[in-house]
Design a protein around this motif. Structure first.
Motif, PDB file in Angstrom:
ATOM      1  N   MET A 193       6.662  88.205  43.985  1.00 35.26           N
ATOM      2  CA  MET A 193       7.593  87.460  44.804  1.00 35.26           C
ATOM      3  C   MET A 193       6.861  86.419  45.647  1.00 35.26           C
ATOM      4  SD  MET A 193      11.006  87.775  45.162  1.00 35.26           S
ATOM      5  CE  MET A 193      12.135  87.641  46.514  1.00 35.26           C
ATOM      6  N   ASN A 194       5.599  86.637  45.936  1.00 34.72           N
ATOM      7  CA  ASN A 194       4.836  85.692  46.754  1.00 34.72           C
ATOM      8  C   ASN A 194       4.633  84.342  46.085  1.00 34.72           C
ATOM      9  OD1 ASN A 194       4.603  87.491  48.845  1.00 34.72           O
ATOM     10  ND2 ASN A 194       2.604  88.246  48.227  1.00 34.72           N
ATOM     11  N   GLN A 195       4.699  84.304  44.753  1.00 31.08           N
ATOM     12  CA  GLN A 195       4.491  83.041  44.056  1.00 31.08           C
ATOM     13  C   GLN A 195       5.715  82.137  44.145  1.00 31.08           C
ATOM     14  OE1 GLN A 195       4.360  86.020  42.084  1.00 31.08           O
ATOM     15  NE2 GLN A 195       5.500  85.674  40.220  1.00 31.08           N
ATOM     16  N   LEU A 196       6.853  82.668  44.615  1.00 34.41           N
ATOM     17  CA  LEU A 196       8.064  81.870  44.745  1.00 34.41           C
ATOM     18  C   LEU A 196       8.066  81.131  46.083  1.00 34.41           C
ATOM     19  CD1 LEU A 196      10.769  84.419  43.522  1.00 34.41           C
ATOM     20  CD2 LEU A 196       9.544  82.710  42.175  1.00 34.41           C
ATOM     21  N   THR A 197       8.594  79.909  46.054  1.00 38.22           N
ATOM     22  CA  THR A 197       8.742  79.175  47.310  1.00 38.22           C
ATOM     23  C   THR A 197       9.844  79.840  48.139  1.00 38.22           C
ATOM     24  OG1 THR A 197      10.458  77.690  46.470  1.00 38.22           O
ATOM     25  CG2 THR A 197       8.144  76.997  46.145  1.00 38.22           C
ATOM     26  N   LYS A 198       9.928  79.459  49.398  1.00 40.35           N
ATOM     27  CA  LYS A 198      10.964  80.016  50.280  1.00 40.35           C
ATOM     28  C   LYS A 198      12.359  79.747  49.709  1.00 40.35           C
ATOM     29  CE  LYS A 198      12.704  79.642  55.008  1.00 40.35           C
ATOM     30  NZ  LYS A 198      12.934  80.916  55.519  1.00 40.35           N
ATOM     31  N   ALA A 199      12.583  78.543  49.218  1.00 34.71           N
ATOM     32  CA  ALA A 199      13.882  78.178  48.638  1.00 34.71           C
ATOM     33  C   ALA A 199      14.174  79.017  47.396  1.00 34.71           C
ATOM     34  CB  ALA A 199      13.916  76.693  48.305  1.00 34.71           C
ATOM     35  N   GLU A 200      13.171  79.222  46.551  1.00 33.98           N
ATOM     36  CA  GLU A 200      13.336  80.040  45.351  1.00 33.98           C
ATOM     37  C   GLU A 200      13.617  81.495  45.726  1.00 33.98           C
ATOM     38  OE1 GLU A 200      10.434  77.325  42.502  1.00 33.98           O
ATOM     39  OE2 GLU A 200       9.644  79.171  43.384  1.00 33.98           O
ATOM     40  N   GLN A 201      12.974  81.975  46.781  1.00 30.78           N
ATOM     41  CA  GLN A 201      13.209  83.336  47.247  1.00 30.78           C
ATOM     42  C   GLN A 201      14.651  83.507  47.716  1.00 30.78           C
ATOM     43  OE1 GLN A 201      10.240  84.410  50.176  1.00 30.78           O
ATOM     44  NE2 GLN A 201       8.560  84.089  48.742  1.00 30.78           N
ATOM     45  N   GLU A 202      15.193  82.477  48.384  1.00 29.72           N
ATOM     46  CA  GLU A 202      16.588  82.534  48.827  1.00 29.72           C
ATOM     47  C   GLU A 202      17.524  82.625  47.628  1.00 29.72           C
ATOM     48  OE1 GLU A 202      16.804  78.913  51.111  1.00 29.72           O
ATOM     49  OE2 GLU A 202      16.529  79.992  52.997  1.00 29.72           O
ATOM     50  N   VAL A 203      17.284  81.792  46.624  1.00 26.22           N
ATOM     51  CA  VAL A 203      18.113  81.798  45.417  1.00 26.22           C
ATOM     52  C   VAL A 203      17.994  83.153  44.718  1.00 26.22           C
ATOM     53  CG1 VAL A 203      18.396  80.789  43.109  1.00 26.22           C
ATOM     54  CG2 VAL A 203      18.028  79.297  45.084  1.00 26.22           C
ATOM     55  N   PHE A 204      16.793  83.668  44.590  1.00 20.41           N
ATOM     56  CA  PHE A 204      16.567  84.938  43.916  1.00 20.41           C
ATOM     57  C   PHE A 204      17.248  86.081  44.664  1.00 20.41           C
ATOM     58  CE2 PHE A 204      13.680  88.499  42.515  1.00 20.41           C
ATOM     59  CZ  PHE A 204      14.116  88.507  41.202  1.00 20.41           C
ATOM     60  N   ALA A 205      17.167  86.077  45.984  1.00 19.39           N
ATOM     61  CA  ALA A 205      17.799  87.127  46.783  1.00 19.39           C
ATOM     62  C   ALA A 205      19.311  87.121  46.579  1.00 19.39           C
ATOM     63  CB  ALA A 205      17.451  86.944  48.261  1.00 19.39           C
ATOM     64  N   LEU A 206      19.900  85.939  46.529  1.00 12.54           N
ATOM     65  CA  LEU A 206      21.342  85.846  46.301  1.00 12.54           C
ATOM     66  C   LEU A 206      21.704  86.278  44.878  1.00 12.54           C
ATOM     67  CD1 LEU A 206      22.059  82.562  48.249  1.00 12.54           C
ATOM     68  CD2 LEU A 206      22.830  84.869  48.866  1.00 12.54           C
ATOM     69  N   ALA A 207      20.844  85.968  43.919  1.00 15.80           N
ATOM     70  CA  ALA A 207      21.068  86.400  42.543  1.00 15.80           C
ATOM     71  C   ALA A 207      21.009  87.929  42.462  1.00 15.80           C
ATOM     72  CB  ALA A 207      20.043  85.772  41.606  1.00 15.80           C
ATOM     73  N   ILE A 208      20.081  88.524  43.173  1.00 18.37           N
ATOM     74  CA  ILE A 208      19.971  89.989  43.210  1.00 18.37           C
ATOM     75  C   ILE A 208      21.264  90.596  43.751  1.00 18.37           C
ATOM     76  CG2 ILE A 208      18.837  91.913  44.422  1.00 18.37           C
ATOM     77  CD1 ILE A 208      16.212  90.327  44.138  1.00 18.37           C
ATOM     78  N   ASP A 209      21.866  89.915  44.724  1.00 19.21           N
ATOM     79  CA  ASP A 209      23.126  90.388  45.307  1.00 19.21           C
ATOM     80  C   ASP A 209      24.320  90.146  44.385  1.00 19.21           C
ATOM     81  OD1 ASP A 209      21.827  91.318  47.560  1.00 19.21           O
ATOM     82  OD2 ASP A 209      22.276  89.536  48.760  1.00 19.21           O
ATOM     83  N   GLY A 210      24.073  89.511  43.235  1.00 25.66           N
ATOM     84  CA  GLY A 210      25.126  89.333  42.239  1.00 25.66           C
ATOM     85  C   GLY A 210      25.899  88.028  42.323  1.00 25.66           C
ATOM     86  N   HIS A 211      25.402  87.077  43.100  1.00 19.46           N
ATOM     87  CA  HIS A 211      26.092  85.795  43.235  1.00 19.46           C
ATOM     88  C   HIS A 211      25.841  84.901  42.027  1.00 19.46           C
ATOM     89  CE1 HIS A 211      27.380  86.427  47.371  1.00 19.46           C
ATOM     90  NE2 HIS A 211      26.178  86.927  47.611  1.00 19.46           N
ATOM     91  N   SER A 212      26.872  84.149  41.646  1.00 19.95           N
ATOM     92  CA  SER A 212      26.754  83.186  40.551  1.00 19.95           C
ATOM     93  C   SER A 212      26.089  81.911  41.057  1.00 19.95           C
ATOM     94  CB  SER A 212      28.144  82.846  40.012  1.00 19.95           C
ATOM     95  OG  SER A 212      28.875  82.123  40.989  1.00 19.95           O
ATOM     96  N   ILE A 213      25.759  81.023  40.132  1.00 18.65           N
ATOM     97  CA  ILE A 213      25.142  79.749  40.514  1.00 18.65           C
ATOM     98  C   ILE A 213      26.064  78.975  41.441  1.00 18.65           C
ATOM     99  CG2 ILE A 213      24.429  77.478  39.642  1.00 18.65           C
ATOM    100  CD1 ILE A 213      23.193  78.876  37.258  1.00 18.65           C
ATOM    101  N   SER A 214      27.351  78.930  41.137  1.00 15.90           N
ATOM    102  CA  SER A 214      28.274  78.174  41.996  1.00 15.90           C
ATOM    103  C   SER A 214      28.407  78.813  43.371  1.00 15.90           C
ATOM    104  CB  SER A 214      29.639  78.017  41.327  1.00 15.90           C
ATOM    105  OG  SER A 214      30.227  79.270  41.079  1.00 15.90           O
TER     106      SER A 214
END
Length: 56
Positions: A1-22
């Motif tokens: 997870m450290n290799q991801l930028t802060k913005a990428e970490q935010e997107v990934f965290a939301l994806a983990i929570d089951g959110h779609s791209i939109s």
């Protein structure tokens, strides 16, 4: 997870929570192309073909 930028970490965290791209786009107030690019970078950095596999 450290290799991801802060913005990428935010997107990934939301994806983990089951959110779609939109949904992620609306939550973070970013353009769809930005979210898709960050998603592509996440998959590349985590060396996985899909977000579903990355989340697991």
């Amino acid at each position: 997870m450290n290799q991801l930028t802060k913005a990428e970490q935010e997107v990934f965290a939301l994806a983990i929570d089951g959110h779609s791209i939109s949904e992620i786009q609306n939550i973070l107030h970013k353009e769809e192309c930005t979210i898709k690019n960050q998603r592509k970078n996440i998959l590349k950095k985590l060396n996985t073909p899909s977000m579903t596999e990355a989340v697991q």
